[in-house]
Design a protein around this motif. Structure first.
Motif, PDB file in Angstrom:
ATOM      1  N   LYS A  78     -10.520 -29.093  30.838  1.00 49.04           N
ATOM      2  CA  LYS A  78     -10.424 -28.705  32.241  1.00 49.04           C
ATOM      3  C   LYS A  78     -11.741 -28.062  32.648  1.00 49.04           C
ATOM      4  O   LYS A  78     -12.562 -27.707  31.800  1.00 49.04           O
ATOM      5  CB  LYS A  78      -9.240 -27.778  32.484  1.00 49.04           C
ATOM      6  CG  LYS A  78      -9.158 -26.587  31.569  1.00 49.04           C
ATOM      7  CD  LYS A  78      -7.829 -25.871  31.696  1.00 49.04           C
ATOM      8  CE  LYS A  78      -7.725 -24.765  30.670  1.00 49.04           C
ATOM      9  NZ  LYS A  78      -6.415 -24.107  30.737  1.00 49.04           N
ATOM     10  N   ILE A  79     -11.937 -27.919  33.944  1.00 45.73           N
ATOM     11  CA  ILE A  79     -13.202 -27.403  34.470  1.00 45.73           C
ATOM     12  C   ILE A  79     -12.958 -26.078  35.182  1.00 45.73           C
ATOM     13  O   ILE A  79     -12.187 -26.020  36.143  1.00 45.73           O
ATOM     14  CB  ILE A  79     -13.814 -28.403  35.466  1.00 45.73           C
ATOM     15  CG1 ILE A  79     -14.021 -29.765  34.799  1.00 45.73           C
ATOM     16  CG2 ILE A  79     -15.123 -27.868  36.037  1.00 45.73           C
ATOM     17  CD1 ILE A  79     -14.309 -30.886  35.783  1.00 45.73           C
ATOM     18  N   CYS A  80     -13.617 -25.026  34.714  1.00 47.28           N
ATOM     19  CA  CYS A  80     -13.539 -23.740  35.400  1.00 47.28           C
ATOM     20  C   CYS A  80     -14.682 -23.665  36.423  1.00 47.28           C
ATOM     21  O   CYS A  80     -15.584 -24.511  36.440  1.00 47.28           O
ATOM     22  CB  CYS A  80     -13.620 -22.581  34.423  1.00 47.28           C
ATOM     23  SG  CYS A  80     -15.239 -22.371  33.659  1.00 47.28           S
ATOM     24  N   TYR A  81     -14.658 -22.649  37.264  1.00 47.41           N
ATOM     25  CA  TYR A  81     -15.678 -22.534  38.305  1.00 47.41           C
ATOM     26  C   TYR A  81     -17.076 -22.424  37.708  1.00 47.41           C
ATOM     27  O   TYR A  81     -18.031 -23.014  38.228  1.00 47.41           O
ATOM     28  CB  TYR A  81     -15.407 -21.341  39.238  1.00 47.41           C
ATOM     29  CG  TYR A  81     -16.518 -21.167  40.232  1.00 47.41           C
ATOM     30  CD1 TYR A  81     -16.675 -22.084  41.281  1.00 47.41           C
ATOM     31  CD2 TYR A  81     -17.445 -20.142  40.113  1.00 47.41           C
ATOM     32  CE1 TYR A  81     -17.716 -21.967  42.179  1.00 47.41           C
ATOM     33  CE2 TYR A  81     -18.497 -20.020  41.011  1.00 47.41           C
ATOM     34  CZ  TYR A  81     -18.625 -20.928  42.033  1.00 47.41           C
ATOM     35  OH  TYR A  81     -19.665 -20.822  42.920  1.00 47.41           O
ATOM     36  N   GLU A  82     -17.238 -21.678  36.620  1.00 52.95           N
ATOM     37  CA  GLU A  82     -18.566 -21.509  36.026  1.00 52.95           C
ATOM     38  C   GLU A  82     -19.137 -22.846  35.551  1.00 52.95           C
ATOM     39  O   GLU A  82     -20.328 -23.103  35.702  1.00 52.95           O
ATOM     40  CB  GLU A  82     -18.526 -20.484  34.889  1.00 52.95           C
ATOM     41  CG  GLU A  82     -18.337 -19.061  35.365  1.00 52.95           C
ATOM     42  CD  GLU A  82     -19.393 -18.619  36.377  1.00 52.95           C
ATOM     43  OE1 GLU A  82     -20.596 -18.885  36.181  1.00 52.95           O
ATOM     44  OE2 GLU A  82     -19.006 -18.003  37.389  1.00 52.95           O
ATOM     45  N   GLU A  83     -18.297 -23.690  34.968  1.00 53.54           N
ATOM     46  CA  GLU A  83     -18.748 -25.021  34.546  1.00 53.54           C
ATOM     47  C   GLU A  83     -19.117 -25.869  35.762  1.00 53.54           C
ATOM     48  O   GLU A  83     -20.128 -26.579  35.761  1.00 53.54           O
ATOM     49  CB  GLU A  83     -17.653 -25.742  33.748  1.00 53.54           C
ATOM     50  CG  GLU A  83     -17.374 -25.119  32.403  1.00 53.54           C
ATOM     51  CD  GLU A  83     -16.120 -25.654  31.761  1.00 53.54           C
ATOM     52  OE1 GLU A  83     -16.179 -25.968  30.555  1.00 53.54           O
ATOM     53  OE2 GLU A  83     -15.070 -25.766  32.449  1.00 53.54           O
ATOM     54  N   PHE A  84     -18.290 -25.795  36.787  1.00 55.09           N
ATOM     55  CA  PHE A  84     -18.512 -26.520  38.030  1.00 55.09           C
ATOM     56  C   PHE A  84     -19.858 -26.110  38.636  1.00 55.09           C
ATOM     57  O   PHE A  84     -20.677 -26.957  39.012  1.00 55.09           O
ATOM     58  CB  PHE A  84     -17.359 -26.196  38.981  1.00 55.09           C
ATOM     59  CG  PHE A  84     -17.277 -27.014  40.224  1.00 55.09           C
ATOM     60  CD1 PHE A  84     -16.819 -28.327  40.190  1.00 55.09           C
ATOM     61  CD2 PHE A  84     -17.599 -26.461  41.452  1.00 55.09           C
ATOM     62  CE1 PHE A  84     -16.702 -29.075  41.358  1.00 55.09           C
ATOM     63  CE2 PHE A  84     -17.487 -27.202  42.631  1.00 55.09           C
ATOM     64  CZ  PHE A  84     -17.039 -28.513  42.571  1.00 55.09           C
ATOM     65  N   LYS A  85     -20.094 -24.815  38.681  1.00 53.24           N
ATOM     66  CA  LYS A  85     -21.330 -24.279  39.243  1.00 53.24           C
ATOM     67  C   LYS A  85     -22.528 -24.701  38.398  1.00 53.24           C
ATOM     68  O   LYS A  85     -23.554 -25.143  38.934  1.00 53.24           O
ATOM     69  CB  LYS A  85     -21.235 -22.756  39.310  1.00 53.24           C
ATOM     70  CG  LYS A  85     -22.429 -22.075  39.908  1.00 53.24           C
ATOM     71  CD  LYS A  85     -22.189 -20.580  39.983  1.00 53.24           C
ATOM     72  CE  LYS A  85     -23.397 -19.842  40.461  1.00 53.24           C
ATOM     73  NZ  LYS A  85     -23.155 -18.389  40.561  1.00 53.24           N
ATOM     74  N   GLU A  86     -22.407 -24.590  37.090  1.00 55.55           N
ATOM     75  CA  GLU A  86     -23.506 -24.972  36.198  1.00 55.55           C
ATOM     76  C   GLU A  86     -23.847 -26.448  36.356  1.00 55.55           C
ATOM     77  O   GLU A  86     -25.021 -26.830  36.374  1.00 55.55           O
ATOM     78  CB  GLU A  86     -23.135 -24.671  34.749  1.00 55.55           C
ATOM     79  CG  GLU A  86     -24.264 -24.950  33.769  1.00 55.55           C
ATOM     80  CD  GLU A  86     -23.926 -24.549  32.349  1.00 55.55           C
ATOM     81  OE1 GLU A  86     -24.497 -25.164  31.433  1.00 55.55           O
ATOM     82  OE2 GLU A  86     -23.095 -23.643  32.152  1.00 55.55           O
ATOM     83  N   PHE A  87     -22.825 -27.283  36.494  1.00 56.84           N
ATOM     84  CA  PHE A  87     -23.055 -28.705  36.660  1.00 56.84           C
ATOM     85  C   PHE A  87     -23.866 -28.989  37.923  1.00 56.84           C
ATOM     86  O   PHE A  87     -24.803 -29.777  37.902  1.00 56.84           O
ATOM     87  CB  PHE A  87     -21.711 -29.444  36.736  1.00 56.84           C
ATOM     88  CG  PHE A  87     -21.857 -30.924  36.977  1.00 56.84           C
ATOM     89  CD1 PHE A  87     -22.215 -31.773  35.940  1.00 56.84           C
ATOM     90  CD2 PHE A  87     -21.639 -31.450  38.238  1.00 56.84           C
ATOM     91  CE1 PHE A  87     -22.354 -33.131  36.154  1.00 56.84           C
ATOM     92  CE2 PHE A  87     -21.770 -32.807  38.470  1.00 56.84           C
ATOM     93  CZ  PHE A  87     -22.134 -33.644  37.424  1.00 56.84           C
TER      94      PHE A  87
END
Length: 93
Positions: A78-87
């Motif tokens: 799953k994707i958390c906000y921090e991963e989303f932002k980093e991407f």
């Protein structure tokens, strides 16, 4: 500068704020919340599958899982906000 024109320094500051500043983060959080339809703080397979269906894209389940894998740096499915932002910010550094 109080005039109807801006100089390069003002333009640079405005663009930096838009890319790295509070405005960009606010928009990114709003975008994340669109995908986090059940409010868990994660974008999960079903969230993304539903959004893709609403948009009318003909992606397979494997395509959707691949999209998640591309952003799932913590490898928990799953994707958390921090991963989303980093991407989204990874190529800006």
């Amino acid at each position: 500068n109080g005039k109807r024109t801006i100089n390069f320094e003002e333009f640079y500051q405005m663009m930096s704020d838009a890319i790295y500043g509070e405005t960009a983060d606010t928009h990114l959080k709003e975008t994340f919340s669109i995908f986090d339809t059940n409010g868990t703080g994660y974008i999960e397979f079903e969230n993304l599958k539903n959004i893709v269906g609403v948009l009318g894209d003909n992606l397979t389940e494997e395509d959707i899982k691949g999209m998640i894998r591309a952003v799932d740096y913590w490898h928990n499915g799953k994707i958390c906000y921090e991963e989303f932002k980093e991407f989204f910010y990874k190529d800006l550094d």
